[in-house]
Design a protein around this motif. Structure first.
Motif, PDB file in Angstrom:
ATOM      1  N   VAL A  74      40.537  33.720  35.557  1.00  0.00           N
ATOM      2  CA  VAL A  74      40.366  34.887  36.430  1.00  0.00           C
ATOM      3  C   VAL A  74      39.175  35.728  35.965  1.00  0.00           C
ATOM      4  N   MET A  75      39.034  35.901  34.649  1.00  0.00           N
ATOM      5  CA  MET A  75      37.904  36.675  34.126  1.00  0.00           C
ATOM      6  C   MET A  75      36.575  35.984  34.428  1.00  0.00           C
ATOM      7  N   GLN A  76      36.563  34.664  34.447  1.00  0.00           N
ATOM      8  CA  GLN A  76      35.352  33.935  34.828  1.00  0.00           C
ATOM      9  C   GLN A  76      34.954  34.257  36.264  1.00  0.00           C
ATOM     10  N   LEU A  77      35.934  34.254  37.158  1.00  0.00           N
ATOM     11  CA  LEU A  77      35.650  34.555  38.563  1.00  0.00           C
ATOM     12  C   LEU A  77      35.214  36.009  38.735  1.00  0.00           C
ATOM     13  N   ALA A  78      35.807  36.905  37.956  1.00  0.00           N
ATOM     14  CA  ALA A  78      35.382  38.306  38.011  1.00  0.00           C
ATOM     15  C   ALA A  78      33.957  38.444  37.514  1.00  0.00           C
ATOM     16  N   GLU A  79      33.633  37.727  36.468  1.00  0.00           N
ATOM     17  CA  GLU A  79      32.281  37.744  35.909  1.00  0.00           C
ATOM     18  C   GLU A  79      31.251  37.248  36.924  1.00  0.00           C
ATOM     19  N   GLN A  80      31.660  36.304  37.739  1.00  0.00           N
ATOM     20  CA  GLN A  80      30.770  35.747  38.760  1.00  0.00           C
ATOM     21  C   GLN A  80      30.747  36.579  40.032  1.00  0.00           C
ATOM     22  N   GLY A  81      31.509  37.649  40.077  1.00  0.00           N
ATOM     23  CA  GLY A  81      31.520  38.513  41.249  1.00  0.00           C
ATOM     24  C   GLY A  81      32.344  37.983  42.407  1.00  0.00           C
ATOM     25  N   LYS A  82      33.192  36.985  42.156  1.00  0.00           N
ATOM     26  CA  LYS A  82      34.003  36.397  43.230  1.00  0.00           C
ATOM     27  C   LYS A  82      35.306  37.158  43.462  1.00  0.00           C
ATOM     28  N   LEU A  83      35.629  38.050  42.561  1.00  0.00           N
ATOM     29  CA  LEU A  83      36.771  38.946  42.741  1.00  0.00           C
ATOM     30  C   LEU A  83      36.567  40.173  41.874  1.00  0.00           C
ATOM     31  N   LYS A  84      37.331  41.213  42.171  1.00  0.00           N
ATOM     32  CA  LYS A  84      37.337  42.420  41.352  1.00  0.00           C
ATOM     33  C   LYS A  84      38.762  42.642  40.864  1.00  0.00           C
ATOM     34  N   LEU A  85      38.880  43.004  39.607  1.00  0.00           N
ATOM     35  CA  LEU A  85      40.208  43.135  39.020  1.00  0.00           C
ATOM     36  C   LEU A  85      41.024  44.258  39.645  1.00  0.00           C
ATOM     37  N   ASP A  86      40.368  45.238  40.257  1.00  0.00           N
ATOM     38  CA  ASP A  86      41.082  46.335  40.904  1.00  0.00           C
ATOM     39  C   ASP A  86      41.401  46.044  42.361  1.00  0.00           C
ATOM     40  N   ASP A  87      41.084  44.840  42.828  1.00  0.00           N
ATOM     41  CA  ASP A  87      41.355  44.483  44.221  1.00  0.00           C
ATOM     42  C   ASP A  87      42.848  44.312  44.462  1.00  0.00           C
ATOM     43  N   ASP A  88      43.273  44.638  45.683  1.00  0.00           N
ATOM     44  CA  ASP A  88      44.620  44.348  46.146  1.00  0.00           C
ATOM     45  C   ASP A  88      44.770  42.830  46.251  1.00  0.00           C
ATOM     46  N   VAL A  89      45.801  42.290  45.607  1.00  0.00           N
ATOM     47  CA  VAL A  89      46.010  40.844  45.626  1.00  0.00           C
ATOM     48  C   VAL A  89      46.139  40.321  47.052  1.00  0.00           C
ATOM     49  N   LEU A 105      45.320  32.485  42.851  1.00  0.00           N
ATOM     50  CA  LEU A 105      44.054  33.096  43.270  1.00  0.00           C
ATOM     51  C   LEU A 105      42.870  32.282  42.771  1.00  0.00           C
ATOM     52  N   VAL A 106      42.957  31.771  41.539  1.00  0.00           N
ATOM     53  CA  VAL A 106      41.891  30.912  41.009  1.00  0.00           C
ATOM     54  C   VAL A 106      41.691  29.714  41.928  1.00  0.00           C
ATOM     55  N   GLN A 107      42.790  29.121  42.332  1.00  0.00           N
ATOM     56  CA  GLN A 107      42.730  27.948  43.208  1.00  0.00           C
ATOM     57  C   GLN A 107      42.178  28.317  44.583  1.00  0.00           C
ATOM     58  N   ALA A 108      42.668  29.439  45.146  1.00  0.00           N
ATOM     59  CA  ALA A 108      42.248  29.830  46.490  1.00  0.00           C
ATOM     60  C   ALA A 108      40.779  30.236  46.541  1.00  0.00           C
ATOM     61  N   ILE A 109      40.307  30.949  45.524  1.00  0.00           N
ATOM     62  CA  ILE A 109      38.928  31.441  45.537  1.00  0.00           C
ATOM     63  C   ILE A 109      37.935  30.345  45.175  1.00  0.00           C
ATOM     64  N   SER A 110      38.308  29.501  44.207  1.00  0.00           N
ATOM     65  CA  SER A 110      37.385  28.436  43.787  1.00  0.00           C
ATOM     66  C   SER A 110      37.360  27.277  44.778  1.00  0.00           C
ATOM     67  N   LYS A 113      51.511  52.060  46.271  1.00  0.00           N
ATOM     68  CA  LYS A 113      50.394  51.447  45.555  1.00  0.00           C
ATOM     69  C   LYS A 113      50.450  49.931  45.674  1.00  0.00           C
ATOM     70  N   PRO A 114      49.309  49.286  45.952  1.00  0.00           N
ATOM     71  CA  PRO A 114      49.305  47.821  46.045  1.00  0.00           C
ATOM     72  C   PRO A 114      49.291  47.179  44.663  1.00  0.00           C
ATOM     73  N   VAL A 115      49.668  45.923  44.612  1.00  0.00           N
ATOM     74  CA  VAL A 115      49.582  45.145  43.376  1.00  0.00           C
ATOM     75  C   VAL A 115      48.147  44.652  43.244  1.00  0.00           C
ATOM     76  N   THR A 116      47.509  44.981  42.112  1.00  0.00           N
ATOM     77  CA  THR A 116      46.137  44.547  41.881  1.00  0.00           C
ATOM     78  C   THR A 116      46.111  43.325  40.970  1.00  0.00           C
ATOM     79  N   ILE A 117      44.947  42.695  40.907  1.00  0.00           N
ATOM     80  CA  ILE A 117      44.787  41.546  40.011  1.00  0.00           C
ATOM     81  C   ILE A 117      44.985  41.980  38.565  1.00  0.00           C
ATOM     82  N   ALA A 118      44.494  43.172  38.228  1.00  0.00           N
ATOM     83  CA  ALA A 118      44.687  43.686  36.867  1.00  0.00           C
ATOM     84  C   ALA A 118      46.169  43.825  36.545  1.00  0.00           C
TER      85      ALA A 118
END
Length: 676
Positions: free
Chosen positions: A109-124, A204-209, A139-144
């Motif tokens: 997940v941190m790799q995808l965040a580093e690449q800008g493909k997700l933000k840790l504060d995003d609503d899942v 999320l890793v699977q869905a985004i990648s 409050k929504p559930v965030t990736i963080a």
């Protein structure tokens, strides 16, 4: 320049003098910390494993320590396969490392965040296409939240987490869509460890990648780290499968092989790896994402992953992304444990020492990994024990609010499924909070002598250490939680009096005794009735004559009264039959479910409930409906005087027990099919 020259001369003199023995004798000799000699470390470990493996019935174990970017020491102990006498080899034998898998998921997940493909504060929910997380709270559930176990999902997720074969497994997205538990807490407030959040993160890793989770990890983490003998794929690739250690259960003096479990919770606990491969992963994290010439995270991202992201109170240990914090012997560590059926692993990193180790076993010893960490720190990073802080004795000390007193339970258990029964077995122990001994203004846990001093409202400090204890209250001022500062896992919820194990077990015992009593009374009545029927005819005639003698012949206008008496007798017999039926069914359920659940191997329940347990779950809905009829018969019994006064009281007691049992079943999620 003159000042610079003086400084240089002074430094030179210090260096020269420090090298002369006569001048160095009065200076304190620095005590080396950490292991420096592999042979000395081996002697320490040999003694530890020889003792603990025998005490805790561990068939095989492996230990690997990394230091300064290299494997410093590695050794296997015992057998990977007892029957075949196959020894544990650190760079060959694979173990199922359980929840250590979550660290790989977090890294992805941190790799995808580093690449800008997700933000840790995003609503899942914005990444979920086939299902959504219900908006239970504002409050929504965030990736963080997923990466810190603060998503607020209920913990129950064990039943049917395993499959016997590959074909029985459920696809990751479908598994989540069908099994997503309810949210029981607002996100970001309480650390509630479970597999749910990390499995969602892996999805999320699977869905985004756009590639399967197992394949993503293989390509982006395992291959760059040269982890050639590791895999998330189930079953293992053919070249690795023969070297998987057998998982064992020690029972009645024998080691029993556990079956291979195909784990539906792939991102949370499916990884299989050698200790030396996990050591590569440890080196990468100790070096902020770098392993040799490869890099799985950039330095800033790795440091963000290792930084404390959540704590229940400032100054307490908390959780980073994936890792939990530990503070012992003045060493701050990042760690994670893993348990699966027949396997136990712990990864322990001390970043400031650039050191870490992994230990794995092929059974489920509860204490061995933790004891190893404690003894290792005491041996290599000794500290002088601080004297206990004096207990406050001033009468001016403000006494704790009495509403803090009560019973608290660790939160990591299923609140909404029948897995809640695990709390009784000790997975979620209770803690008593009371006034300290001597009425000296302290608070106490477990026993009055285990004292804590109040330092500010709702915050206390142990008199034996600097460990903090904090409480949380809701908007109405009621205490809801207690947090013990030496572990982020030590989050406890305050229980109402009727939620405590003591009350629940007392209620269960009362119901059981009442049910047995009702059945015994009915059985005795039936035997007495049978014995009367078996009397000789002459005796029966004498009894009838005796019964008729004192009573004059009833007039004709009393025929209705006779019929009414007969009707009452028939209703009384029906009422008694119903009571016996309800009590018998409840006893069958309680005894049968107890044998089916508590008599089973804990890990076997992950494959699903036994068929007998599923069949027994049909009983509570039936007895609940019958209990409503039992209440009606109780009212009629008093109105129409079916029995004697003692008989009516006993019948009423049976009805109260049946109603109480409904409450008992509902509390433990046994009323219906609440398996997930």
């Amino acid at each position: 320049m003159r000042h610079l020259h003086a400084v240089l001369v002074g430094l030179t003199l210090v260096w020269l003098l420090s090298g002369l023995p006569c001048f160095a004798q009065g200076l304190p000799t620095p005590v080396p910390s950490g292991p420096t000699d592999p042979q000395e470390l081996e002697a320490f470990l040999d003694q530890f494993f020889a003792q603990k493996m025998t005490e805790q019935h561990v068939p095989g174990a492996v230990f690997t320590l990394v230091k300064d970017g290299k494997i410093f020491f590695s050794k296997g102990y015992g057998y990977a396969d007892i029957e075949q006498k196959i020894p544990v080899v650190p760079d060959k034998t694979l173990f199922r490392v359980g929840s250590i898998s979550k660290l790989f998921t977090t890294t992805a997940v941190m790799q995808l965040a580093e690449q800008g493909k997700l933000k840790l504060d995003d609503d899942v929910n914005q990444y979920l296409k086939h299902f959504q997380i219900p908006n239970t709270y504002p409050k929504p559930v965030t990736i963080a939240n997923l990466l810190t176990h603060t998503d607020g999902f209920d913990s129950g997720w064990g039943i049917k987490a395993f499959a016997h074969t590959k074909s029985e497994m459920t696809l990751l997205g479908d598994y989540l869509a069908k099994r997503l538990p309810r949210r029981i807490l607002p996100p970001g407030e309480v650390f509630l460890y479970s597999d749910v959040g990390m499995t969602l993160a892996g999805y999320l890793v699977q869905a985004i990648s756009g590639i399967p989770f197992e394949q993503y990890i293989q390509q982006n983490i395992l291959q760059p780290l040269d982890m050639r003998r590791s895999s998330f794929f189930q079953p293992l690739p053919s070249q690795l499968a023969p070297d998987l250690a057998v998982g064992y259960r020690y029972n009645n003096g024998t080691y029993q092989r556990r079956p291979f479990a195909f784990n539906n919770n792939v991102p949370g606990s499916a990884l299989m790896a050698t200790a030396t491969d996990i050591a590569h992963f440890a080196i990468a994290h100790l070096q902020d994402g770098r392993y040799g010439e490869s890099r799985i995270l950039n330095e800033v991202t790795a440091q963000e992953m290792h930084r404390q992201q959540f704590a229940h109170h400032p100054g307490m240990v908390g959780s980073a992304y994936g890792f939990s914090e530990n503070w012992e012997n003045n060493q701050k560590a990042l760690e994670h444990g893993g348990r699966l059926n027949g396997y136990t692993t712990r990864l322990y990193l001390i970043p400031e020492q650039n050191l870490g180790f992994v230990v794995s076993c092929n059974n489920n010893p509860v204490a061995l990994p933790r004891e190893l960490a404690t003894q290792f720190l005491k041996h290599y990073y000794p500290v002088k024990e601080k004297p206990a802080s004096p207990s406050p004795s001033t009468r001016d000390e403000q006494k704790p609010d009495r509403q803090l007193y009560g019973t608290y339970r660790y939160t990591s258990y299923s609140h909404l499924t029948l897995e809640k029964l695990g709390a009784v077995l000790g997975d979620a122990p209770e803690v008593k909070v009371m006034a300290g001994a001597g009425n000296d203004g302290t608070l106490a846990l477990y026993v009055p002598e285990f004292k804590w001093v109040q330092v500010e409202p709702l915050l206390f400090r142990s008199i034996y250490s600097d460990t903090q204890l904090s409480f949380r209250q809701n908007e109405r001022g009621r205490i809801t939680h207690m947090f013990i500062g030496d572990s982020v896992f030590a989050a406890l919820e305050k229980l109402a009096w009727y939620e405590t194990n003591a009350f629940q077990l007392t209620l269960g015992l009362f119901c059981a005794l009442s049910f047995v009593s009702a059945c015994l009374v009915a059985w005795v009545s039936w035997l007495m009735h049978r014995s009367r029927k078996r009397l000789p005819q002459d005796s029966r005639i004498n009894l009838l004559q005796k019964d008729k003698a004192p009573h004059p012949t009833p007039p004709l206008n009393k025929g209705r009264e006779v019929n009414s008496t007969f009707a009452r007798g028939r209703m009384a017999r029906r009422a008694q039959f119903l009571a016996v039926l309800v009590c018998s069914l409840n006893l069958v359920f309680a005894i049968g479910m107890g044998l089916a659940i508590f008599g089973s191997d804990y890990w076997q329940l992950f494959f699903g409930l036994p068929k007998i347990a599923i069949a027994l779950l049909f009983i509570p809905p039936i007895t609940t409906g019958l209990t409503l009829a039992l209440v009606i018969f109780t009212v009629l019994a008093w109105k129409n005087k079916y029995y004697s006064l003692i008989g009516r009281l006993h019948y009423s007691l049976t009805t109260v027990a049946a109603v109480g049992f409904i409450f008992f079943l509902n509390y433990w999620n046994l009323l219906g099919f609440r398996m997930y």
